[in-house]
Scaffold this motif. Structure first.
Motif, PDB file in Angstrom:
ATOM      1  N   THR A   7       0.836  -1.198   0.000  1.00 37.43           N
ATOM      2  CA  THR A   7       0.000   0.000   0.000  1.00 37.43           C
ATOM      3  C   THR A   7       0.868   1.244   0.000  1.00 37.43           C
ATOM      4  O   THR A   7       1.715   1.408   0.874  1.00 37.43           O
ATOM      5  CB  THR A   7      -0.881   0.000   1.278  1.00 37.43           C
ATOM      6  N   GLN A   8       0.654   2.097  -0.988  1.00 31.50           N
ATOM      7  CA  GLN A   8       1.435   3.332  -1.047  1.00 31.50           C
ATOM      8  C   GLN A   8       0.671   4.409  -0.287  1.00 31.50           C
ATOM      9  O   GLN A   8      -0.308   4.947  -0.765  1.00 31.50           O
ATOM     10  CB  GLN A   8       1.658   3.730  -2.506  1.00 31.50           C
ATOM     11  N   GLU A   9       1.155   4.665   0.918  1.00 28.38           N
ATOM     12  CA  GLU A   9       0.380   5.550   1.790  1.00 28.38           C
ATOM     13  C   GLU A   9       1.201   6.636   2.471  1.00 28.38           C
ATOM     14  O   GLU A   9       0.653   7.562   3.056  1.00 28.38           O
ATOM     15  CB  GLU A   9      -0.258   4.700   2.886  1.00 28.38           C
ATOM     16  N   LEU A  10       2.535   6.501   2.383  1.00 24.60           N
ATOM     17  CA  LEU A  10       3.365   7.387   3.189  1.00 24.60           C
ATOM     18  C   LEU A  10       3.861   8.598   2.405  1.00 24.60           C
ATOM     19  O   LEU A  10       4.122   8.516   1.214  1.00 24.60           O
ATOM     20  CB  LEU A  10       4.569   6.623   3.746  1.00 24.60           C
ATOM     21  N   VAL A  11       4.022   9.697   3.136  1.00 28.93           N
ATOM     22  CA  VAL A  11       4.589  10.938   2.588  1.00 28.93           C
ATOM     23  C   VAL A  11       5.918  11.190   3.288  1.00 28.93           C
ATOM     24  O   VAL A  11       5.971  11.251   4.516  1.00 28.93           O
ATOM     25  CB  VAL A  11       3.644  12.127   2.815  1.00 28.93           C
ATOM     26  N   TYR A  12       6.959  11.258   2.497  1.00 31.64           N
ATOM     27  CA  TYR A  12       8.303  11.547   3.032  1.00 31.64           C
ATOM     28  C   TYR A  12       8.715  12.925   2.549  1.00 31.64           C
ATOM     29  O   TYR A  12       8.378  13.330   1.420  1.00 31.64           O
ATOM     30  CB  TYR A  12       9.313  10.539   2.500  1.00 31.64           C
ATOM     31  N   LEU A  13       9.489  13.615   3.402  1.00 36.41           N
ATOM     32  CA  LEU A  13      10.115  14.881   3.008  1.00 36.41           C
ATOM     33  C   LEU A  13      11.618  14.738   3.183  1.00 36.41           C
ATOM     34  O   LEU A  13      12.074  14.317   4.259  1.00 36.41           O
ATOM     35  CB  LEU A  13       9.605  16.042   3.866  1.00 36.41           C
ATOM     36  N   VAL A  14      12.378  15.068   2.138  1.00 33.96           N
ATOM     37  CA  VAL A  14      13.839  15.086   2.249  1.00 33.96           C
ATOM     38  C   VAL A  14      14.299  16.529   2.079  1.00 33.96           C
ATOM     39  O   VAL A  14      14.138  17.116   0.991  1.00 33.96           O
ATOM     40  CB  VAL A  14      14.511  14.202   1.182  1.00 33.96           C
ATOM     41  N   THR A  15      14.860  17.111   3.150  1.00 35.16           N
ATOM     42  CA  THR A  15      15.423  18.459   2.993  1.00 35.16           C
ATOM     43  C   THR A  15      16.840  18.302   2.460  1.00 35.16           C
ATOM     44  O   THR A  15      17.527  17.326   2.783  1.00 35.16           O
ATOM     45  CB  THR A  15      15.490  19.216   4.345  1.00 35.16           C
ATOM     46  N   GLY A  16      17.280  19.248   1.631  1.00 33.51           N
ATOM     47  CA  GLY A  16      18.586  19.110   0.992  1.00 33.51           C
ATOM     48  C   GLY A  16      18.590  17.996  -0.033  1.00 33.51           C
ATOM     49  O   GLY A  16      19.631  17.430  -0.360  1.00 33.51           O
ATOM     50  N   GLY A  17      17.424  17.684  -0.556  1.00 34.86           N
ATOM     51  CA  GLY A  17      17.268  16.537  -1.452  1.00 34.86           C
ATOM     52  C   GLY A  17      17.956  16.681  -2.795  1.00 34.86           C
ATOM     53  O   GLY A  17      17.991  15.725  -3.570  1.00 34.86           O
ATOM     54  N   CYS A  18      18.493  17.862  -3.082  1.00 36.45           N
ATOM     55  CA  CYS A  18      19.227  18.039  -4.347  1.00 36.45           C
ATOM     56  C   CYS A  18      20.732  18.090  -4.120  1.00 36.45           C
ATOM     57  O   CYS A  18      21.485  18.383  -5.046  1.00 36.45           O
ATOM     58  CB  CYS A  18      18.757  19.304  -5.062  1.00 36.45           C
ATOM     59  N   GLY A  19      21.165  17.806  -2.923  1.00 29.96           N
ATOM     60  CA  GLY A  19      22.601  17.806  -2.618  1.00 29.96           C
ATOM     61  C   GLY A  19      23.236  16.476  -2.973  1.00 29.96           C
ATOM     62  O   GLY A  19      22.579  15.550  -3.455  1.00 29.96           O
ATOM     63  N   PHE A  20      24.541  16.393  -2.701  1.00 31.44           N
ATOM     64  CA  PHE A  20      25.310  15.178  -2.988  1.00 31.44           C
ATOM     65  C   PHE A  20      24.657  13.975  -2.306  1.00 31.44           C
ATOM     66  O   PHE A  20      24.233  13.022  -2.958  1.00 31.44           O
ATOM     67  CB  PHE A  20      26.742  15.400  -2.498  1.00 31.44           C
ATOM     68  N   LEU A  21      24.496  14.015  -0.993  1.00 27.86           N
ATOM     69  CA  LEU A  21      23.852  12.897  -0.285  1.00 27.86           C
ATOM     70  C   LEU A  21      22.355  12.881  -0.560  1.00 27.86           C
ATOM     71  O   LEU A  21      21.772  11.817  -0.816  1.00 27.86           O
ATOM     72  CB  LEU A  21      24.100  13.008   1.223  1.00 27.86           C
ATOM     73  N   GLY A  22      21.733  14.050  -0.537  1.00 28.59           N
ATOM     74  CA  GLY A  22      20.278  14.129  -0.674  1.00 28.59           C
ATOM     75  C   GLY A  22      19.762  13.465  -1.926  1.00 28.59           C
ATOM     76  O   GLY A  22      18.759  12.740  -1.887  1.00 28.59           O
ATOM     77  N   GLU A  23      20.443  13.670  -3.046  1.00 31.99           N
ATOM     78  CA  GLU A  23      19.989  13.042  -4.296  1.00 31.99           C
ATOM     79  C   GLU A  23      20.020  11.517  -4.203  1.00 31.99           C
ATOM     80  O   GLU A  23      19.095  10.834  -4.662  1.00 31.99           O
ATOM     81  CB  GLU A  23      20.850  13.514  -5.470  1.00 31.99           C
ATOM     82  N   HIS A  24      21.065  10.998  -3.541  1.00 38.74           N
ATOM     83  CA  HIS A  24      21.126   9.533  -3.383  1.00 38.74           C
ATOM     84  C   HIS A  24      20.029   9.035  -2.456  1.00 38.74           C
ATOM     85  O   HIS A  24      19.454   7.962  -2.690  1.00 38.74           O
ATOM     86  CB  HIS A  24      22.509   9.124  -2.850  1.00 38.74           C
ATOM     87  N   VAL A  25      19.685   9.807  -1.441  1.00 39.79           N
ATOM     88  CA  VAL A  25      18.586   9.420  -0.547  1.00 39.79           C
ATOM     89  C   VAL A  25      17.266   9.412  -1.317  1.00 39.79           C
ATOM     90  O   VAL A  25      16.480   8.471  -1.215  1.00 39.79           O
ATOM     91  CB  VAL A  25      18.501  10.382   0.667  1.00 39.79           C
ATOM     92  N   VAL A  26      17.050  10.438  -2.129  1.00 41.25           N
ATOM     93  CA  VAL A  26      15.827  10.529  -2.932  1.00 41.25           C
ATOM     94  C   VAL A  26      15.699   9.324  -3.858  1.00 41.25           C
ATOM     95  O   VAL A  26      14.671   8.639  -3.897  1.00 41.25           O
ATOM     96  CB  VAL A  26      15.835  11.848  -3.739  1.00 41.25           C
TER      97      VAL A  26
END
Ligand SMILES: NC(=O)C1=CN([C@@H]2O[C@H](COP(=O)(O)OP(=O)(O)OC[C@H]3O[C@@H](n4cnc5c(N)ncnc54)[C@H](O)[C@@H]3O)[C@@H](O)[C@H]2O)C=CC1
Ligand SMILES: CC(C)[C@@H](O)CC[C@@H](C)[C@H]1CC[C@H]2[C@@H]3[C@H](O)CC4=CC(=O)CC[C@]4(C)[C@H]3CC[C@]12C
Length: 368
Positions: A7-26
């Motif tokens: 079930t796709q039910e969750l909302v995640y927020l990644v701050t800094g999601g366009c950074g070096f680490l952030g992009e990999h987390v995304v």
């Protein structure tokens, strides 16, 4: 992309999601979190690559915003189940003022915490750093230590000071009541030196070597160990913590975890050569080519030049008193706390991490 079986039910927020680490987390979340319904990416600077992510089953919401602006953070957090807070100023080169580093890294983190409390988000993962621990201002080594190793974590530089303060805020917020009456569950992850696809400093070393005719000159003794961890494994640890935090809140809430994998213990320079060597560079010298006092002098000269040139341009070389001290002090971790607490095992072996990084360096502009 995520398997739609669950079930796709969750909302995640990644701050800094366009950074070096952030992009990999995304990207890791989209690949390995099947419960995702919406992934919000909050960053001061949004990357063009985000557009390609909007074609999958998960709603990808790009939010251009500033963590120092509480109202922008609150708007982005509202309705999220999990916040992964990676946004920060990673500045040890004097590019920004101490005040700005504090405002982004500390006040920005406080804004994220308050947004979780005010809007009812219960799970917050903070990307801390090894630098919260050390190397300290006395240059004392931290040799294959763990989360419980006694160490005098005393800092003077704005960056480690800001990371330590932010981490403390996050850990102290664990258990606070959020909107709706349930407790906030927080934890902090402490990566050592992250490497991998997109690492700007690795790119800088590569370009420096190309400018010097394919050579880099050893400045740090090979015996000085510096902890490194592959960005994909750091991203995987963030995804795993976000998944397990709800079910293991009593164990994991308010905890810190070093990020580690099977990357070898080497000096910073020798480790970089694992990737730069196969790309045509050579590290000259089995021992530092200059005496340490001369490096200290050159680092101080760089600081003076940075100050003199500031009205005209930003001069921010890799060598400064802080980077020299950090590079020249052994700091490595040996721990299994993440495995014991939430079953973490590195997703990428050392061989895979090395191969992926070499392939990326080979795509860097100017590569042979
Ligand atoms: N690179 C490394 O070796 C290590 C990094 N870390 C931590 O990991 C996190 C990410 O670091 P990196 O990916 O290396 O840095 P990065 O500079 O590549 O990424 C940081 C991101 O945060 C964003 N950002 C900066 N100020 C912002 C603001 N005011 N509002 C919103 N977004 C803002 C930037 O635009 C960028 O996309 C940081 O918190 C850093 O302290 C921890 C240990 C090691
Ligand atoms: C010029 C030479 C002395 C050269 O060896 C300098 C290398 C220097 C740029 C790096 C050495 C150690 C790095 C830091 C370390 O990996 C810990 C870090 C943790 C973070 O949270 C952010 C990055 C960094 C401060 C990292 C930055 C680059 C080095 C100082």
């Amino acid at each position: 992309m995520a398997d739609s079986a669950e079930t796709q039910e969750l909302v995640y927020l990644v701050t800094g999601g366009c950074g070096f680490l952030g992009e990999h987390v995304v990207r890791m979340l989209l690949q390995r979190e099947p419960r995702l319904r919406e992934l919000r990416i909050f960053d001061l600077h949004l990357g063009p690559w985000l557009e390609e992510l909007k074609t999958g089953p998960v709603q990808v919401t790009a939010i251009q915003g500033d963590v120092t602006q509480a109202h922008e953070v609150a708007a982005a957090v509202a309705g999220a189940h999990v916040v992964i807070h990676t946004a920060g100023l990673v500045d040890v080169f004097g590019k920004t003022s101490p005040e700005t580093i504090h405002e982004v890294n500390v006040q920005g983190t406080q804004n994220v915490i308050e947004a979780c409390v005010q809007t009812g988000t219960r799970f917050l993962i903070y990307t801390s750093s090894m630098e919260v621990v050390g190397p300290n201002i006395k240059g004392q080594p931290f040799y294959r230590g763990n989360e419980n190793t006694p160490y005098e974590a005393v800092h003077r530089h704005p960056y480690p000071c800001s990371k330590a303060l932010a981490e403390q805020l996050v850990l102290e917020a664990n258990g606070r009541e959020v909107l709706g009456g349930l407790p906030l569950v927080t934890c902090a992850l402490r990566p050592t030196g992250i490497y991998g696809e997109g690492h700007q400093i690795m790119r800088d070393f590569y370009h420096q070597g190309l400018r010097l005719g394919g050579r880099l000159f050893r400045a740090i003794p090979a015996s000085v160990e510096h902890g490194r961890v592959y960005v994909g494994n750091v991203a995987w640890m963030h995804v795993l913590v976000a998944r397990e935090l709800e079910h293991r809140a009593a164990l994991m809430g308010g905890q810190v975890y070093f990020c580690y994998d099977n990357s070898p213990y080497k000096s910073y320079e020798d480790f970089n050569m694992e990737f730069l060597g196969p790309c045509g560079l050579r590290l000259v010298g089995t021992r530092p080519l200059m005496p340490y006092w001369l490096l200290v002098l050159l680092a101080a000269l760089n600081t003076l030049l940075q100050w003199l040139l500031r009205p005209l341009m930003l001069y921010a070389p890799l060598l400064n008193p802080y980077t020299l001290a950090v590079a020249n002090t052994t700091f490595t971790v040996s721990t299994d706390k993440a495995r014991r607490h939430f079953g973490y095992e590195p997703l990428f072996s050392w061989e895979e991490s090395r191969t992926r990084t070499i392939r990326w360096v080979q795509t860097v502009e100017g590569s042979a």
